[in-house]
Motif scaffolding. Sequence first.
Motif, short mmCIF file in Angstrom:
data_model
loop_
_atom_site.label_atom_id
_atom_site.label_comp_id
_atom_site.label_asym_id
_atom_site.label_seq_id
_atom_site.Cartn_x
_atom_site.Cartn_y
_atom_site.Cartn_z
N GLU A 19 0.82 -1.22 0.00
CA GLU A 19 0.00 0.00 0.00
C GLU A 19 0.85 1.27 0.00
OE1 GLU A 19 -3.04 0.27 -0.53
OE2 GLU A 19 -4.03 -1.61 0.04
N GLU A 20 2.03 1.22 -0.64
CA GLU A 20 2.91 2.40 -0.63
C GLU A 20 2.26 3.62 -1.27
OE1 GLU A 20 6.42 1.45 -2.84
OE2 GLU A 20 5.39 1.42 -4.78
N LYS A 21 1.32 3.41 -2.19
CA LYS A 21 0.69 4.53 -2.87
C LYS A 21 -0.43 5.17 -2.05
CE LYS A 21 1.65 2.83 -7.54
NZ LYS A 21 1.07 2.39 -8.84
N ASN A 22 -0.85 4.50 -0.99
CA ASN A 22 -1.96 4.99 -0.18
C ASN A 22 -1.59 5.29 1.27
OD1 ASN A 22 -4.12 4.67 -2.20
ND2 ASN A 22 -3.73 2.48 -1.99
N GLU A 24 0.90 6.66 2.92
CA GLU A 24 1.44 7.94 3.38
C GLU A 24 0.34 8.98 3.57
OE1 GLU A 24 5.63 10.17 3.10
OE2 GLU A 24 4.98 9.06 1.33
N LYS A 25 -0.57 9.05 2.62
CA LYS A 25 -1.69 9.99 2.74
C LYS A 25 -2.56 9.64 3.93
CE LYS A 25 -5.60 11.98 0.24
NZ LYS A 25 -6.38 11.98 -1.04
N ASP A 50 6.70 -3.84 -1.48
CA ASP A 50 6.98 -2.47 -1.88
C ASP A 50 7.58 -1.69 -0.70
OD1 ASP A 50 4.84 -2.06 -0.22
OD2 ASP A 50 3.51 -1.21 -1.74
N THR A 52 6.04 -0.04 1.71
CA THR A 52 5.13 0.16 2.83
C THR A 52 5.86 0.15 4.17
OG1 THR A 52 3.24 -0.80 1.65
CG2 THR A 52 3.13 -0.78 4.05
N ASP A 97 -6.04 1.40 2.34
CA ASP A 97 -6.16 1.89 0.97
C ASP A 97 -6.83 3.26 0.84
OD1 ASP A 97 -8.77 1.27 1.57
OD2 ASP A 97 -8.94 -0.41 0.17
N GLU A 218 -5.80 3.99 -5.72
CA GLU A 218 -4.49 3.44 -6.06
C GLU A 218 -4.40 2.00 -5.57
OE1 GLU A 218 -2.24 4.90 -7.78
OE2 GLU A 218 -2.66 7.06 -7.67
N GLY A 219 -3.51 1.22 -6.22
CA GLY A 219 -3.26 -0.13 -5.76
C GLY A 219 -4.32 -1.12 -6.23
#
Length: 266
Positions: A19-22, A24-25, A50, A52, A97, A218-219
């Motif tokens: 979940e690196e794309k989600n 952080e936010k 990834d 995460t 996510d 994302e993801g």
Amino acid sequence: MGGFNRTKDLLIIIPAYNEEKNIEKLLDNLESPEIMEIADVLIMNDASSDETNWIVKERGHNIVTHVFNLGYGSALQLGYKFAIRRGYRYVIQMDADGQHDVCNVTSLFKELTTKDESGEYPDIVLGSRFMEGSSPYKAPLAKKIAWGFFRTLIYWATKRKIVDPTTGLQGLSRRAIIFYSKYNHFDDQYPDANMIMQMLLLGFRIREIPAVMHARTEGVSMHSGLKPIVYMFRMTFSILAVWIGVKFMKRDRDVASARDYTEERE
């Protein structure tokens, strides 16, 4: 982790797999003063390949990383064990996510700590996508049919109307956390409508409140590809197995009054 000191009663458990794309936010939103003053955060990193793991470590939050992918349910259950051993009284579980808005944290926590008209606290609070007051939520027809089917099964077995039987956004009291942390009390893959039916049949107190949720941007969802078909069959059989086990085999019927599953609250 050895030097960890709990200062709050609430732990937010977030299972995460790639979940690196989600993530952080999500952590940006959780790190607001309103959330941080009442809760600690635990990321259950289920062997992500990834970034995460490193993103969470850089932010300084609690993280448990699995060497092998154990599945969503196992990640949650290990989080429950962490909460019990660290002395937390409440858990809120949410997805990594970004679908579960962090505004739900304070709503769920408030409901967990509020008595009903009978003077009872809830054991589980469900964040629902489909109640009056919930945010608009679009879903494919196939999912709507599945949700309706599970609602019907739960009502048939328990006479309780659960509007959103597959919500992953939930608040748990220590009583529920202890029960779920025990061997064979929790589905290690897809804890969903089957767990709601189980807890209702066992006499745990469940409430449902409106929630704010968003579509994944994302993801990849854990229900992508052919997995929804497998999930549908597996969940149906699991629900039936829970009903037979509790209703006819009397499995765990004594837990509602057992000392290990009670808690005192001021």
